[in-house]
Design a protein around this motif. Sequence first.
Motif, short mmCIF file in Angstrom:
data_model
loop_
_atom_site.label_atom_id
_atom_site.label_comp_id
_atom_site.label_asym_id
_atom_site.label_seq_id
_atom_site.Cartn_x
_atom_site.Cartn_y
_atom_site.Cartn_z
N ASN A 258 -3.83 -4.32 7.91
CA ASN A 258 -3.12 -5.22 6.97
C ASN A 258 -4.04 -5.87 6.00
O ASN A 258 -5.12 -6.06 6.04
CB ASN A 258 -2.34 -6.29 7.74
N ALA B 18 3.17 2.39 -3.09
CA ALA B 18 3.48 1.21 -2.27
C ALA B 18 4.36 1.59 -1.08
O ALA B 18 4.16 1.10 0.04
CB ALA B 18 4.16 0.14 -3.12
N ARG C 182 0.40 2.31 6.79
CA ARG C 182 -0.83 1.51 6.95
C ARG C 182 -1.05 1.14 8.40
O ARG C 182 -0.11 0.89 9.15
CB ARG C 182 -0.79 0.28 6.05
N SER D 20 3.13 1.09 2.73
CA SER D 20 3.88 0.22 3.65
C SER D 20 4.37 0.96 4.88
O SER D 20 4.45 0.39 5.96
CB SER D 20 5.06 -0.44 2.92
N GLU E 279 -0.58 -5.97 -5.51
CA GLU E 279 -1.85 -5.79 -4.81
C GLU E 279 -2.45 -4.42 -5.12
O GLU E 279 -3.65 -4.30 -5.36
CB GLU E 279 -1.61 -5.94 -3.30
N LEU E 280 -1.61 -3.39 -5.12
CA LEU E 280 -2.10 -2.04 -5.42
C LEU E 280 -2.56 -1.91 -6.87
O LEU E 280 -3.54 -1.22 -7.15
CB LEU E 280 -1.02 -1.00 -5.12
N TYR F 282 -6.54 0.42 3.96
CA TYR F 282 -5.28 0.33 4.69
C TYR F 282 -5.25 1.18 5.97
O TYR F 282 -4.23 1.21 6.66
CB TYR F 282 -4.12 0.74 3.79
N ASN G 288 7.12 -6.34 -6.34
CA ASN G 288 6.82 -6.91 -5.03
C ASN G 288 5.32 -7.13 -4.85
O ASN G 288 4.50 -6.65 -5.64
CB ASN G 288 7.44 -6.07 -3.91
N ASP G 289 4.96 -7.86 -3.81
CA ASP G 289 3.56 -8.24 -3.59
C ASP G 289 2.65 -7.03 -3.38
O ASP G 289 1.53 -7.00 -3.88
CB ASP G 289 3.46 -9.17 -2.38
N LEU G 290 3.12 -6.02 -2.64
CA LEU G 290 2.30 -4.85 -2.38
C LEU G 290 2.04 -4.07 -3.67
O LEU G 290 0.93 -3.60 -3.90
CB LEU G 290 2.93 -3.95 -1.32
N GLU G 291 3.03 -3.96 -4.52
CA GLU G 291 2.84 -3.27 -5.80
C GLU G 291 1.79 -3.99 -6.63
O GLU G 291 0.90 -3.35 -7.20
CB GLU G 291 4.16 -3.16 -6.57
#
Length: 87
Positions: free
Chosen positions: A87, A77, A84, A81, A7-8, A55, A2-5
Amino acid sequence: MNDLEFELKKFIIDTLMLEDIAPEEINSSAPLFVEGLGLDSIDALELGVALQKKYGLQISANAAENSQYFSSIQSLAKMVSENRTIN
């Protein structure tokens, strides 16, 4: 992934200046410390401070949950999520 993973993964690479690894090379379920990515306690401190700034997280240095939160990209993540404030 996913996008957050993703990003991290990029965030960890940039924050800890891991020059020889790309985000795609980091397994989201692999351990971040010792095995897997091979981070150490100093990396954990740097990463914790950076995550708080980016965050708006509240991370206690003595929290029992920290070892679970920082066990993998997936668990990190999930924690980000759920907690946080920025954003």
